[in-house]
Write an enzyme that holds these catalytic residues in place. Structure first.
Site, PDB file in Angstrom:
ATOM      1  N   GLY A   1       0.778  -1.233   0.000  1.00 53.62           N
ATOM      2  CA  GLY A   1       0.000   0.000   0.000  1.00 53.62           C
ATOM      3  C   GLY A   1       0.806   1.278   0.000  1.00 53.62           C
ATOM      4  O   GLY A   1       0.412   2.268  -0.605  1.00 53.62           O
TER       5      GLY A   1
ATOM      6  N   GLU B   1       3.869   4.505   5.963  1.00 54.13           N
ATOM      7  CA  GLU B   1       2.608   3.770   5.882  1.00 54.13           C
ATOM      8  C   GLU B   1       1.626   4.504   4.983  1.00 54.13           C
ATOM      9  O   GLU B   1       1.634   5.729   4.931  1.00 54.13           O
ATOM     10  CB  GLU B   1       1.986   3.660   7.276  1.00 54.13           C
ATOM     11  CG  GLU B   1       2.200   2.342   7.964  1.00 54.13           C
ATOM     12  CD  GLU B   1       1.276   1.239   7.450  1.00 54.13           C
ATOM     13  OE1 GLU B   1       0.964   1.214   6.252  1.00 54.13           O
ATOM     14  OE2 GLU B   1       0.890   0.396   8.255  1.00 54.13           O
ATOM     15  N   ASP B   2       0.763   3.755   4.303  1.00 52.69           N
ATOM     16  CA  ASP B   2      -0.290   4.393   3.525  1.00 52.69           C
ATOM     17  C   ASP B   2      -1.372   4.932   4.449  1.00 52.69           C
ATOM     18  O   ASP B   2      -1.817   6.064   4.303  1.00 52.69           O
ATOM     19  CB  ASP B   2      -0.877   3.433   2.485  1.00 52.69           C
ATOM     20  CG  ASP B   2      -1.391   2.111   3.057  1.00 52.69           C
ATOM     21  OD1 ASP B   2      -1.179   1.838   4.256  1.00 52.69           O
ATOM     22  OD2 ASP B   2      -1.988   1.332   2.292  1.00 52.69           O
TER      23      ASP B   2
ATOM     24  N   ASP C   1      -4.877   2.879  10.718  1.00 57.32           N
ATOM     25  CA  ASP C   1      -6.292   2.613  10.965  1.00 57.32           C
ATOM     26  C   ASP C   1      -6.438   2.158  12.425  1.00 57.32           C
ATOM     27  O   ASP C   1      -6.434   2.983  13.330  1.00 57.32           O
ATOM     28  CB  ASP C   1      -6.748   1.542   9.966  1.00 57.32           C
ATOM     29  CG  ASP C   1      -8.250   1.354   9.872  1.00 57.32           C
ATOM     30  OD1 ASP C   1      -8.967   1.817  10.778  1.00 57.32           O
ATOM     31  OD2 ASP C   1      -8.710   0.723   8.922  1.00 57.32           O
TER      32      ASP C   1
ATOM     33  N   LYS D   1      -6.513   7.562  10.413  1.00 55.86           N
ATOM     34  CA  LYS D   1      -7.943   7.380  10.672  1.00 55.86           C
ATOM     35  C   LYS D   1      -8.123   7.118  12.179  1.00 55.86           C
ATOM     36  O   LYS D   1      -8.387   5.999  12.608  1.00 55.86           O
ATOM     37  CB  LYS D   1      -8.456   6.202   9.848  1.00 55.86           C
ATOM     38  CG  LYS D   1      -9.938   6.231   9.565  1.00 55.86           C
ATOM     39  CD  LYS D   1     -10.401   4.953   8.865  1.00 55.86           C
ATOM     40  CE  LYS D   1     -10.295   5.012   7.374  1.00 55.86           C
ATOM     41  NZ  LYS D   1     -10.964   3.861   6.706  1.00 55.86           N
TER      42      LYS D   1
ATOM     43  N   PHE E   1     -14.315   3.609   3.474  1.00 58.69           N
ATOM     44  CA  PHE E   1     -13.417   2.647   2.852  1.00 58.69           C
ATOM     45  C   PHE E   1     -12.863   3.304   1.589  1.00 58.69           C
ATOM     46  O   PHE E   1     -13.601   3.584   0.655  1.00 58.69           O
ATOM     47  CB  PHE E   1     -14.101   1.318   2.509  1.00 58.69           C
ATOM     48  CG  PHE E   1     -13.092   0.293   2.099  1.00 58.69           C
ATOM     49  CD1 PHE E   1     -12.326  -0.355   3.052  1.00 58.69           C
ATOM     50  CD2 PHE E   1     -12.847   0.032   0.761  1.00 58.69           C
ATOM     51  CE1 PHE E   1     -11.345  -1.267   2.675  1.00 58.69           C
ATOM     52  CE2 PHE E   1     -11.877  -0.880   0.380  1.00 58.69           C
ATOM     53  CZ  PHE E   1     -11.122  -1.526   1.339  1.00 58.69           C
TER      54      PHE E   1
ATOM     55  N   ASP F   1      -5.794  -0.132  -1.738  1.00 61.46           N
ATOM     56  CA  ASP F   1      -6.504  -1.041  -2.624  1.00 61.46           C
ATOM     57  C   ASP F   1      -7.765  -1.614  -1.991  1.00 61.46           C
ATOM     58  O   ASP F   1      -7.990  -1.494  -0.791  1.00 61.46           O
ATOM     59  CB  ASP F   1      -5.589  -2.227  -2.970  1.00 61.46           C
ATOM     60  CG  ASP F   1      -5.438  -3.197  -1.813  1.00 61.46           C
ATOM     61  OD1 ASP F   1      -5.733  -4.392  -1.999  1.00 61.46           O
ATOM     62  OD2 ASP F   1      -5.029  -2.784  -0.709  1.00 61.46           O
TER      63      ASP F   1
ATOM     64  N   ARG G   1      -5.117   0.563  -6.786  1.00 61.73           N
ATOM     65  CA  ARG G   1      -3.883   1.209  -6.300  1.00 61.73           C
ATOM     66  C   ARG G   1      -3.400   2.280  -7.267  1.00 61.73           C
ATOM     67  O   ARG G   1      -2.747   3.230  -6.877  1.00 61.73           O
ATOM     68  CB  ARG G   1      -2.770   0.179  -6.114  1.00 61.73           C
ATOM     69  CG  ARG G   1      -2.995  -0.825  -5.016  1.00 61.73           C
ATOM     70  CD  ARG G   1      -1.733  -1.663  -4.789  1.00 61.73           C
ATOM     71  NE  ARG G   1      -1.977  -2.840  -3.987  1.00 61.73           N
ATOM     72  CZ  ARG G   1      -2.055  -2.862  -2.663  1.00 61.73           C
ATOM     73  NH1 ARG G   1      -1.925  -1.744  -1.989  1.00 61.73           N
ATOM     74  NH2 ARG G   1      -2.263  -3.990  -2.021  1.00 61.73           N
TER      75      ARG G   1
END
Length: 195
Positions: free
Chosen positions: A49, A104-105, A108, A136, A162, A169, A175
């Site tokens: 990611g 990191e993408d 969460d 998030k 989402f 992805d 992506r």
């Protein structure tokens, strides 16, 4: 074969390509400034990611850095983290006594990040900073702490949708979108046969 416009799968765009590019430039400037007086850090991207974000970020860092990747599995083909991340492909680099910037993408639940920080500490990193494109916090289940003099660099705070695009992805798709957008629910409700 019909041509599919994957943009039709997106409910709305949260951050445009330009907004992302500008924010990545700002993050790179901040990191370059913060590490200019320290030993050059090792940038560790969380595959897959974060690869697009990692590539764009490190090209704007003006330090003699090292780049590596680590792979962690926690989502599989679903839309919710399993909560039990596992490292499936480790670093090639030796991080003993080095500063690490974990790229990191999205942060969460915090499970993956907490696991990775502990892993890098066990490998002897002198500090671990985190640079996340998206954060998030509304979904956080596990708190995490940077190591040593590490910092938390955040691109954008993300609402609880989402999302896909710019490396993020759903079932390994989307992506390649140059922006970050909200995936229409009917797209992931179709999985796996029709996406």
């Amino acid at each position: 074969m019909a041509i599919i416009n994957i943009g039709d799968h997106i409910e709305k765009v949260l951050w445009t390509e330009k907004q992302i590019s500008d924010r990545v430039s700002n993050l790179a400037s901040e990191i370059t400034r913060d590490f200019s007086a320290a030993a050059a850090p090792v940038f560790v991207g969380v595959a897959t990611g974060a690869l697009i974000f990692l590539a764009d970020l490190v090209r704007k860092i003006h330090l003699p850095i090292t780049v590596d990747v680590i792979r962690v599995d926690s989502y599989g083909s679903g839309t919710v983290s399993s909560g039990k991340p596992s490292i499936s492909c480790d670093l090639k680099s030796d991080v003993q006594g080095k500063h690490v910037v974990l790229v990191e993408d999205i942060v969460d639940t915090g499970n993956t990040l907490s696991c990775l920080i502990e892993h890098l500490k066990a490998k002897g990193a002198s500090s671990v900073s985190v640079c996340a494109l998206l954060d998030k916090p509304s979904r956080r289940k596990v708190s995490f702490e940077v190591v040593g003099d590490g910092k938390f660099y955040r691109g954008f705070q993300c609402p609880d949708y989402f999302i896909v695009g710019y490396g993020l992805d759903f079932a390994e798709k989307y992506r390649n979108l140059p922006y970050v957008g909200v995936l229409k629910p009917e797209m992931y409700n179709k999985y796996p046969s029709e996406i």
